[in-house]
Design an enzyme around this catalytic site. Structure first.
Site, PDB file in Angstrom:
ATOM      1  N   GLN A   1      31.904  39.779  38.879  1.00  0.00           N
ATOM      2  CA  GLN A   1      31.899  40.288  40.252  1.00  0.00           C
ATOM      3  C   GLN A   1      33.147  41.102  40.584  1.00  0.00           C
ATOM      4  O   GLN A   1      33.302  41.542  41.717  1.00  0.00           O
ATOM      5  CB  GLN A   1      31.797  39.126  41.258  1.00  0.00           C
ATOM      6  CG  GLN A   1      30.488  38.374  41.208  1.00  0.00           C
ATOM      7  CD  GLN A   1      29.298  39.226  41.620  1.00  0.00           C
ATOM      8  OE1 GLN A   1      29.442  40.225  42.334  1.00  0.00           O
ATOM      9  NE2 GLN A   1      28.116  38.850  41.179  1.00  0.00           N
TER      10      GLN A   1
ATOM     11  N   HIS B   1      30.028  30.362  38.416  1.00  0.00           N
ATOM     12  CA  HIS B   1      28.607  30.658  38.219  1.00  0.00           C
ATOM     13  C   HIS B   1      28.106  29.718  37.116  1.00  0.00           C
ATOM     14  O   HIS B   1      28.886  29.333  36.241  1.00  0.00           O
ATOM     15  CB  HIS B   1      28.504  32.114  37.772  1.00  0.00           C
ATOM     16  CG  HIS B   1      27.132  32.668  37.680  1.00  0.00           C
ATOM     17  ND1 HIS B   1      26.330  32.461  36.587  1.00  0.00           N
ATOM     18  CD2 HIS B   1      26.403  33.425  38.541  1.00  0.00           C
ATOM     19  CE1 HIS B   1      25.168  33.083  36.776  1.00  0.00           C
ATOM     20  NE2 HIS B   1      25.191  33.677  37.954  1.00  0.00           N
TER      21      HIS B   1
ATOM     22  N   LYS C   1      26.173  45.121  36.954  1.00  0.00           N
ATOM     23  CA  LYS C   1      26.826  44.870  38.243  1.00  0.00           C
ATOM     24  C   LYS C   1      27.872  45.940  38.538  1.00  0.00           C
ATOM     25  O   LYS C   1      28.589  45.873  39.523  1.00  0.00           O
ATOM     26  CB  LYS C   1      27.478  43.488  38.232  1.00  0.00           C
ATOM     27  CG  LYS C   1      26.443  42.361  38.196  1.00  0.00           C
ATOM     28  CD  LYS C   1      27.089  41.015  38.355  1.00  0.00           C
ATOM     29  CE  LYS C   1      26.197  39.891  37.891  1.00  0.00           C
ATOM     30  NZ  LYS C   1      25.229  39.459  38.894  1.00  0.00           N
TER      31      LYS C   1
ATOM     32  N   ASP D   1      36.037  35.422  34.037  1.00  0.00           N
ATOM     33  CA  ASP D   1      34.693  35.902  34.310  1.00  0.00           C
ATOM     34  C   ASP D   1      34.823  36.984  35.381  1.00  0.00           C
ATOM     35  O   ASP D   1      35.024  36.696  36.560  1.00  0.00           O
ATOM     36  CB  ASP D   1      33.824  34.735  34.803  1.00  0.00           C
ATOM     37  CG  ASP D   1      32.467  35.210  35.302  1.00  0.00           C
ATOM     38  OD1 ASP D   1      32.196  36.420  35.253  1.00  0.00           O
ATOM     39  OD2 ASP D   1      31.676  34.348  35.742  1.00  0.00           O
TER      40      ASP D   1
ATOM     41  N   CYS E   1      23.021  30.716  41.689  1.00  0.00           N
ATOM     42  CA  CYS E   1      23.483  30.168  40.398  1.00  0.00           C
ATOM     43  C   CYS E   1      24.852  29.516  40.525  1.00  0.00           C
ATOM     44  O   CYS E   1      25.670  29.582  39.596  1.00  0.00           O
ATOM     45  CB  CYS E   1      23.512  31.227  39.298  1.00  0.00           C
ATOM     46  SG  CYS E   1      21.897  31.848  38.901  1.00  0.00           S
TER      47      CYS E   1
END
Ligand code: PMP
Length: 405
Positions: A202, A122, A225, A199, A363
């Protein structure tokens, strides 16, 4: 077996009608909807707890501080961090990554050092490092991806060298759904004594994350999220790194004492939490964790896999449609393109049927470049989605194709 109807009933927004049609919300990778318990927590905070945290001696301030700090404990347990002080509240995954790039990078990188990321990051996990390229003269090295949208691990191994000073990698791609073999990546990087940031923006609502088991050095995620509020997120960092890192922002709460001659910084985690935090968001995030744990990751993973498989099978019946991202290990994201129809047109026509998907580069412009496409249409699933909604999605896509014929 999970009871989807019961889960859906906890999300008031799912009762929304869009121009008279029931909302079909398939934009969960952008943000998930919030259960009533999270909404109630926000209302309860402002109704009966609102007060600034830490430093207060009065009743409300003590209550708010206690709940806020209890939430930190809940997050610590949730990701199995060794210490509460390893949990830093941020605004979200973006700020968490910026904090590490800015603080760790400026303190420990020098000209010629290399940071490894991947093609499927991202922008939040590209630009903060890129800024250090121009500022410090470090070099970004990028792991390529295959046509299926998987990391080419042999290339990662080739990029690792004594020049490598950091690896920052996405767990699950928001555009492709690819689940990366992060445990393997972490182990390999550690064999070169290189710290790794994951990261998990998600991943956090789809997969159980145990930072001790993964042995990651940093982990970043966003509350919004994972069924929590916007404006709150988390950076986990191993104590040994956080203690060595300088503050990222300066102001209240991050100090022990301020003199014009010398200021002494606070201990972790407060050293990284300058200013009044998102108190209600922090407290409500613990509620989002209770929601996830109430269902259980085993149930979540197996149901969402079922949804993704069903959706993949359904859209595969449409010959004009091409799925972007066909990794073997994949999570609840279905990105696709249709020859001759711009994704924005697909998104707009689907919206007429009350179906919310996201269109664009998500993104992740380097992924679009890699596949030589301007954008994709992306349907992304959460625990409250139903197969009937996927049927509606498929029907609506077929209608759009007919319109453009
Ligand atoms: N990383 C990934 C993989 C993401 O999907 C996102 C959000 N789309 C981010 C980072 C940034 O998250 P936020 O905007 O909540 O900071």
């Amino acid at each position: 077996m999970i009871n989807i109807q019961e889960i859906r009933s906890q999300f008031p927004i799912l009762k929304t009608l869009v121009r008279g049609k029931p909302l079909v919300y398939l934009d969960n990778a952008a943000t998930t909807q919030k259960p009533q318990s999270v909404i109630d927590s926000l209302v309860r905070y402002y109704t009966s707890l609102n007060s600034n945290v830490h430093r207060g001696v009065h009743y409300l301030s003590n209550l708010a501080s206690e709940e806020f700090e209890n939430s930190r404990k809940t997050i610590q347990r949730f990701i199995n961090a060794e210490k509460e002080s390893e949990i830093i509240f941020t605004r979200g995954a973006t700020e968490s990554i910026n904090l590490v790039a800015s603080s760790y990078g400026r303190a420990f990188f020098k000209k010629g050092d290399e940071v490894i990321i991947s093609t499927m990051e991202h922008h939040s996990n590209i630009v903060p490092w890129q800024m250090l390229e121009s500022e410090l003269g470090i070099k970004l090295k990028v792991i390529p991806i295959s046509d299926e949208g998987e990391l080419i691990i042999e290339e990662f191994e080739k990029l690792l060298s004594e020049k490598t000073k950091f690896v920052s990698i996405v767990y699950i791609s928001n555009s492709l759904g690819t689940i990366n073999p992060i445990k393997k990546i972490i182990k390999k990087a550690h064999s070169f004594a290189v710290p790794v940031l994951i990261d998990a923006a998600q991943a956090i609502h789809h997969k159980k994350i145990d930072v001790k088991e993964l042995d990651c050095d940093f982990l970043a995620f966003s509350g919004h999220k994972m069924y929590g509020p916007t404006g709150i997120g988390v950076l986990y960092g191993k104590k040994k790194f956080l203690e060595q890192m300088p503050p990222y922002q300066a102001g209240g709460d991050m100090i022990k004492s301020v003199r014009f001659e010398r200021t002494i910084f606070n201990d972790i985690p407060f050293k990284f939490e300058a200013g009044t935090p998102d108190i209600s968001g922090g407290i409500a995030l613990a509620e989002a964790i209770r929601f996830i744990e109430g269902i259980g990751y085993d149930e979540i993973e197996s149901y969402e896999t079922e949804l993704l498989e069903y959706a993949t099978e359904k859209v595969s019946e449409i010959p004009e449609l091409k799925i972007i991202g066909r990794a073997k290990e994949k999570s609840a994201v279905l990105s696709f393109v249709i020859d001759g129809i711009h994704p924005h047109d697909i998104g707009t026509f689907l919206d007429v049927d009350g179906i919310a998907i996201r269109t664009g580069h998500h993104c992740t412009e380097p992924i679009m470049q890699r596949f030589a496409i301007p954008a994709t249409s992306r349907a992304s699933f959460a625990i409250y989605n139903k197969k009937e909604e996927i049927d509606l999605l498929t029907q609506s896509i077929k209608k759009v194709i007919q319109l453009f014929k």
